[in-house]
Scaffold this motif. Structure first.
Motif, PDB file in Angstrom:
ATOM      1  N   TYR A  52      89.120  17.023  60.059  1.00  0.00           N
ATOM      2  CA  TYR A  52      89.134  15.805  59.253  1.00  0.00           C
ATOM      3  C   TYR A  52      87.772  15.122  59.388  1.00  0.00           C
ATOM      4  O   TYR A  52      87.249  14.994  60.501  1.00  0.00           O
TER       5      TYR A  52
ATOM      6  N   HIS B  83      96.935  21.812  59.485  1.00  0.00           N
ATOM      7  CA  HIS B  83      96.667  20.654  60.339  1.00  0.00           C
ATOM      8  C   HIS B  83      98.016  20.035  60.708  1.00  0.00           C
ATOM      9  O   HIS B  83      99.057  20.670  60.546  1.00  0.00           O
TER      10      HIS B  83
ATOM     11  N   LYS C 248      94.467  15.409  52.637  1.00  0.00           N
ATOM     12  CA  LYS C 248      93.357  16.344  52.813  1.00  0.00           C
ATOM     13  C   LYS C 248      93.671  17.739  52.279  1.00  0.00           C
ATOM     14  O   LYS C 248      92.789  18.601  52.235  1.00  0.00           O
TER      15      LYS C 248
END
Length: 575
Positions: free
Chosen positions: A572, A453, A553
């Motif tokens: 997310y 990400h 995360k």
């Protein structure tokens, strides 16, 4: 020996590599292909001999097989079709005791065989009757000459071998010094001329590369303008040896377009080389034409273009200089398996290598035969200046970085120097950046997908920027929940910065946040492991370590062997 296409040398076993290297010493630019699993230290590894050989042959690549002649013949036989287009194919004995030309008589295979045989100190096994009896190959003239009517050559040679005599019109030492039966009253004619002529019966026409086209400036359709000028002066374009110009015009796309259209190189002269001619009143184009040929130029309707004819064929490689080239390359983190094909091609073609010794050592045999310019890793500005000056002199320079050259590496240093000093001679250089796999990419791939990400990269070195700026960026990245790649985490002089970075991160991350430590990527002693953020200390890393700090995360997956996968989800979700 000069060849338009660099040959491929194909070996099937390690015992042949030594002979191959001897051949490469006289054929610069040749590529060594080796069978995977049986050879090492080669340029290209292959697994399928037949497919590799046929693909190279179809591309027009001269082939030198260090193997039995029979395997080459059987492999290529199904695709043989056009004798006029065949590249040279030779078989060389594994011990270098025999050199046998097999195909490509019209492509200069016998000359190539002689060149290789001389390097191996043996006699080539040439069997071509015309070559043996006449001492030359009329179908394959030497560098600097082009046969205008090859379709007439077969009968011409047959007639000569049957006893006909030849009248030679023009100057060509390779013909006058041969065993041709030359007689001023011969029934056959060989004409050597750079003029436009129409071949007649019983006549071979050779166009020598004696024409130099000099260009100082050109606008409009440059190719059409030059081609029309050749027609107006009744000159054959295959006799054009090169396009010549002042070095200040080296970046002019019009000059490159003309050279490309005529299939010739472009060469350039420095102001010092033209100074005396310009002082005598010659225009820049006229001065260049004289410098290229030593003869007065023909009259021209354009003040910016001049044509001169040399008494003998011109070798552009010995005149002026080429346009300098500077490639800033990234070799990847370490091993050659991460080096892109583009980078390997650049390293093969470059004349000079500039870089930190450790990085130059990493490229192995690709550095063979190159001029190495080593410097300390901290001397980036001096290294960039040296590389630019070398390229400005006409060299092909590769500035070698590890990883990607545009990420905390030499690409930025080169452009900083160009911007800061702006030396006029650097304007002519063709500068190219060839990307490489970055350390953060390699580290991520080794342990999963922690960069899956949004992420950013921050260098912890405060040599070129203040710690206050680094501190601010760490805090901002941590607050924004980026995965962070830390470059230059710890050195002998800098040990506290990594601890400070960890403390900042712990304000926004939990203590168990995954941190990837990757050291010596692609090199002996490589280690890649994951620890928790609160375990990160200066003792955890050095300058050969890249650190990836996960976001909130980022997750880990325990594996059955006790190791971990680390990844950051692409999606997310609000909690």
């Amino acid at each position: 020996m000069i060849m338009n296409v660099a040959p491929a040398i194909v070996v099937l076993g390690q015992n042949s590599v030594t002979v191959a290297r001897k051949i490469i010493s006289v054929l610069p630019g040749a590529t060594l292909y080796g069978l995977a699993g049986r050879t090492s230290g080669v340029d290209v590894s292959f697994t399928n001999f037949g497919d590799t050989l046929r693909e190279l042959f179809a591309q027009g690549t001269p082939l030198i097989g260090i193997c039995a002649a029979g395997i080459l013949i059987r492999t290529l036989a199904p695709i043989l079709s056009d004798k006029q287009q065949e590249p040279p194919v030779l078989a060389v004995a594994e011990d270098g005791s025999a050199v046998v030309p097999l195909l490509g008589g019209l492509g200069g295979v016998n000359d190539l065989a002689r060149c290789i045989a001389e390097a191996l100190d043996v006699k080539p096994a040439i069997t071509t009757t015309g070559d043996l009896r006449l001492g030359t190959t009329l179908l394959s003239p030497p560098y600097g000459y082009c046969l205008a009517n090859p379709d007439d050559a077969k009968k011409f040679i047959s007639d000569v071998l049957a006893g006909a005599e030849v009248r030679l019109e023009g100057i060509a030492p390779w013909l006058s010094d041969s065993k041709l039966p030359i007689n001023p009253n011969g029934d056959l004619t060989i004409q050597v001329t750079e003029r436009l002529v129409t071949p007649t019966a019983n006549c071979l026409v050779y166009h020598p590369a004696t024409i130099a086209i000099a260009i100082s400036h050109i606008t409009g359709d440059a190719v059409a303008l030059v081609e029309q000028l050749l027609v107006d002066t009744k000159l054959e374009k295959t006799s054009v040896a090169g396009i010549f110009a002042p070095i200040a015009a080296a970046a002019d796309p019009a000059i490159r377009a003309v050279a490309s259209a005529l299939g010739v190189p472009a060469r350039f002269f420095t102001p010092n080389q033209l100074e005396s001619l310009l002082s005598e009143g010659y225009s820049p184009a006229q001065a260049v034409a004289i410098a290229a040929t030593g003869t007065s130029p023909l009259s021209s309707s354009s003040p910016d273009i001049a044509i001169a004819i040399a008494p003998q064929p011109i070798d552009p490689n010995t005149i002026g200089q080429p346009r300098g080239r500077l490639a800033i390359i990234g070799t990847g983190p370490g091993g050659s398996q991460w080096m892109s094909p583009e980078v390997k091609e650049i390293l093969k073609s470059a004349t000079d290598l500039v870089g930190y010794k450790t990085y130059l050592d990493l490229i192995g045999s690709l550095a063979d035969g190159k001029q190495r310019h080593e410097s300390d890793n901290r001397e980036e500005e001096a290294r960039a200046k040296m590389a630019l000056d070398l390229a400005a002199s006409g060299r092909y320079v590769a500035v070698v970085s590890s990883g990607d050259p545009g990420i905390y590496a030499m690409a930025t240093a080169v452009f900083e120097v160009c911007d800061r000093y702006a030396k006029p001679e650097w304007d002519s250089i063709d500068i190219h950046v060839a990307p490489g796999i970055s350390a953060m990419q390699a580290a991520a791939a080794a342990i999963g997908a922690p960069l899956g990400h949004d992420f950013c990269a921050i260098s912890l070195s405060d040599i070129l920027k203040p710690w206050s700026a680094i501190e601010q960026r760490i805090a901002a990245a941590a607050e924004a929940d980026f995965v962070i790649a830390f470059y230059n985490p710890v050195s002998k002089e800098r040990t506290w910065q990594l601890a400070e970075a960890r403390n900042i991160l712990l304000r926004h991350r939990t203590p168990d946040t995954p941190v990837v430590l990757a050291r010596n990527l692609g090199r002996p002693g490589q280690t890649v492991k994951a620890i928790a953020l609160d375990q990160l200390t200066p003792a955890s890393a050095d300058m050969r370590t890249i650190i990836l700090v996960g976001s909130t995360k980022t997750r880990t997956i325990k594996r059955s062997d006790g190791n971990l996968w680390v990844y950051t989800p692409r999606r997310y979700t609000e909690e």
